[in-house]
Write a protein that holds these residues in place. Structure first.
Motif, mmCIF file in Angstrom:
data_model
loop_
_atom_site.group_PDB
_atom_site.id
_atom_site.type_symbol
_atom_site.label_atom_id
_atom_site.label_comp_id
_atom_site.label_asym_id
_atom_site.label_seq_id
_atom_site.Cartn_x
_atom_site.Cartn_y
_atom_site.Cartn_z
ATOM 1 N N HIS A 1 0.542 -0.919 -0.157
ATOM 2 C CA HIS A 1 0.050 0.293 -0.109
ATOM 3 C C HIS A 1 0.627 1.002 0.067
ATOM 4 O O HIS A 1 0.385 2.313 -0.416
ATOM 5 C CB HIS A 1 -0.674 -0.044 1.584
ATOM 6 C CG HIS A 1 0.207 -0.548 2.495
ATOM 7 N ND1 HIS A 1 0.218 -1.416 2.873
ATOM 8 C CD2 HIS A 1 -0.474 0.630 3.491
ATOM 9 C CE1 HIS A 1 0.666 -1.183 4.237
ATOM 10 N NE2 HIS A 1 0.341 -0.120 4.438
ATOM 11 N N THR B 1 -0.144 4.468 -2.760
ATOM 12 C CA THR B 1 -0.310 5.897 -2.036
ATOM 13 C C THR B 1 0.690 6.627 -3.240
ATOM 14 O O THR B 1 -0.210 7.492 -3.329
ATOM 15 C CB THR B 1 0.429 5.770 -1.009
ATOM 16 O OG1 THR B 1 -1.133 4.643 0.349
ATOM 17 C CG2 THR B 1 -0.320 7.112 -0.548
ATOM 18 N N GLN C 1 -7.262 4.167 -4.548
ATOM 19 C CA GLN C 1 -8.937 3.157 -3.327
ATOM 20 C C GLN C 1 -7.707 1.844 -3.730
ATOM 21 O O GLN C 1 -8.217 0.907 -3.035
ATOM 22 C CB GLN C 1 -9.354 2.834 -4.751
ATOM 23 C CG GLN C 1 -10.419 4.763 -4.311
ATOM 24 C CD GLN C 1 -11.137 4.572 -5.713
ATOM 25 O OE1 GLN C 1 -11.630 3.393 -6.470
ATOM 26 N NE2 GLN C 1 -12.555 5.002 -5.368
ATOM 27 N N LYS C 2 -6.885 1.316 -4.589
ATOM 28 C CA LYS C 2 -6.242 0.006 -4.155
ATOM 29 C C LYS C 2 -5.325 -0.104 -2.957
ATOM 30 O O LYS C 2 -5.917 -0.729 -1.947
ATOM 31 C CB LYS C 2 -5.145 -0.021 -5.536
ATOM 32 C CG LYS C 2 -5.540 -0.152 -6.922
ATOM 33 C CD LYS C 2 -4.960 -0.367 -7.810
ATOM 34 C CE LYS C 2 -5.777 -1.046 -8.994
ATOM 35 N NZ LYS C 2 -4.533 -1.496 -10.200
ATOM 36 N N LEU D 1 -6.386 1.546 -0.181
ATOM 37 C CA LEU D 1 -6.717 1.093 0.784
ATOM 38 C C LEU D 1 -8.049 0.333 1.421
ATOM 39 O O LEU D 1 -8.025 -0.613 1.928
ATOM 40 C CB LEU D 1 -8.249 2.339 0.401
ATOM 41 C CG LEU D 1 -7.446 3.661 1.208
ATOM 42 C CD1 LEU D 1 -8.753 4.934 0.901
ATOM 43 C CD2 LEU D 1 -7.070 4.175 2.791
ATOM 44 N N LYS D 2 -7.871 -0.345 -0.198
ATOM 45 C CA LYS D 2 -8.325 -1.957 -0.145
ATOM 46 C C LYS D 2 -7.368 -2.776 0.481
ATOM 47 O O LYS D 2 -7.427 -3.865 0.846
ATOM 48 C CB LYS D 2 -8.194 -2.482 -1.559
ATOM 49 C CG LYS D 2 -9.184 -3.861 -1.835
ATOM 50 C CD LYS D 2 -9.591 -4.099 -3.606
ATOM 51 C CE LYS D 2 -9.997 -5.292 -3.177
ATOM 52 N NZ LYS D 2 -10.657 -5.545 -4.523
ATOM 53 N N ILE D 3 -6.371 -2.532 0.520
ATOM 54 C CA ILE D 3 -4.596 -3.572 1.031
ATOM 55 C C ILE D 3 -5.032 -2.945 2.507
ATOM 56 O O ILE D 3 -4.774 -4.209 3.912
ATOM 57 C CB ILE D 3 -4.193 -3.066 0.634
ATOM 58 C CG1 ILE D 3 -3.739 -3.310 -1.318
ATOM 59 C CG2 ILE D 3 -2.684 -4.227 1.405
ATOM 60 C CD1 ILE D 3 -2.416 -3.096 -2.014
ATOM 61 N N SER D 4 -4.610 -1.501 2.818
ATOM 62 C CA SER D 4 -5.246 -1.470 4.202
ATOM 63 C C SER D 4 -5.637 0.008 5.227
ATOM 64 O O SER D 4 -6.055 1.189 4.166
ATOM 65 C CB SER D 4 -3.253 -0.795 4.647
ATOM 66 O OG SER D 4 -3.146 -0.082 5.941
ATOM 67 N N PRO D 5 -7.555 -0.354 5.072
ATOM 68 C CA PRO D 5 -8.291 0.445 5.062
ATOM 69 C C PRO D 5 -8.293 1.558 5.666
ATOM 70 O O PRO D 5 -8.464 2.493 5.692
ATOM 71 C CB PRO D 5 -9.823 -0.815 5.532
ATOM 72 C CG PRO D 5 -9.124 -2.023 4.780
ATOM 73 C CD PRO D 5 -8.014 -1.929 5.195
#
Length: 239
Positions: A123, A127, A147-148, A150-154
């Motif tokens: 992430h 980021t 968004q990718k 945050l999908k890994i680390s919300p």
């Protein structure tokens, strides 16, 4: 002949061990935020044995912390040459290029490691790609990478803040507020996140919420530069 080879190998191991002891001390200083002391020890380590990728990465981090990204780039580059699969050093190299506003080179570095299945923190480059594309005003691509991440680390606050900034840049203030409100729930002690949320409220003309949130920033991070900025915002609102 075997004795000579053994002697050479033993000498190299001893040299590396001596260098590592300085490197460890430098890393300890770096962790404490004492970049000057860290640099001194890391340079001592480099004089003894320079071909250590971890040492070169550490030197890059110190120079980056000292706002010398042009020197940091040399060390991160050397680290990746010594250890081509050294994903953190490649990510750091991209970060140094971003500090130089060379976003295209930065993107190349981050893209090189986004699919590295062995990288423990994917992430981070995701980021960073979002940040790089944000600065290039390629907001659609920026949004995709945040968004990718945050999908890994919300709960990754940097990605949350970045996604909100991307929304604000596109005039999507309500969406940005929603993202930041969710972020504050996940990280209630993040003064930075609260400041961004207060600023978004202000942009959306929600003055009372903005005042209340700026005041929270001051309570959460008193006597900081961020608190001073919040105080200025409050005075401007109350004029």
């Amino acid at each position: 002949m075997p004795t000579f080879l053994l002697s050479c190998g033993a000498n190299l191991m001893e040299t590396q061990k001596q260098s590592e002891s300085y490197r460890n001390l430098g890393e300890a200083y770096l962790a404490q935020g004492n970049t000057t002391a860290a640099l001194k020890e890391l340079l001592n380590a480099e004089k003894i044995y320079a071909d250590d990728p971890f040492l070169q990465n550490d030197l890059g981090l110190v120079y980056l912390a000292k706002n010398r990204p042009e020197i940091a780039i040399d060390h991160f580059t050397k680290a990746t040459r010594l250890k081509p699969d050294y994903a953190p050093a490649m990510n750091n190299l991209g970060t140094a290029y971003m500090a130089m506003k060379n976003y295209d080179r930065a993107i190349s570095c981050f893209e090189a490691i986004t699919n590295d299945l062995l990288y423990a923190t994917p992430h981070y480059p995701m980021t960073n790609l979002g940040i790089a594309y944000y600065h290039k005003k390629a907001y659609d691509r920026s949004e995709i990478y945040f968004q990718k991440a945050l999908k890994i680390s919300p709960g990754f606050t940097i990605a949350l803040k970045g996604l909100a900034k991307t929304q604000l840049a596109q005039g999507k203030t309500v969406s940005a507020i929603s993202i930041l409100e969710d972020g504050v729930k996940k990280a209630p002690s993040s003064a930075d996140m609260l400041f961004d949320l207060a600023s978004a409220y202000l942009e959306n003309r929600e003055t009372n919420k903005a005042l209340e949130t700026f005041e929270k920033v001051i309570r959460l991070a008193p006597s900081t530069d961020l608190a001073k900025e919040a105080e200025i915002k409050i005075r401007q609102i109350r004029k």
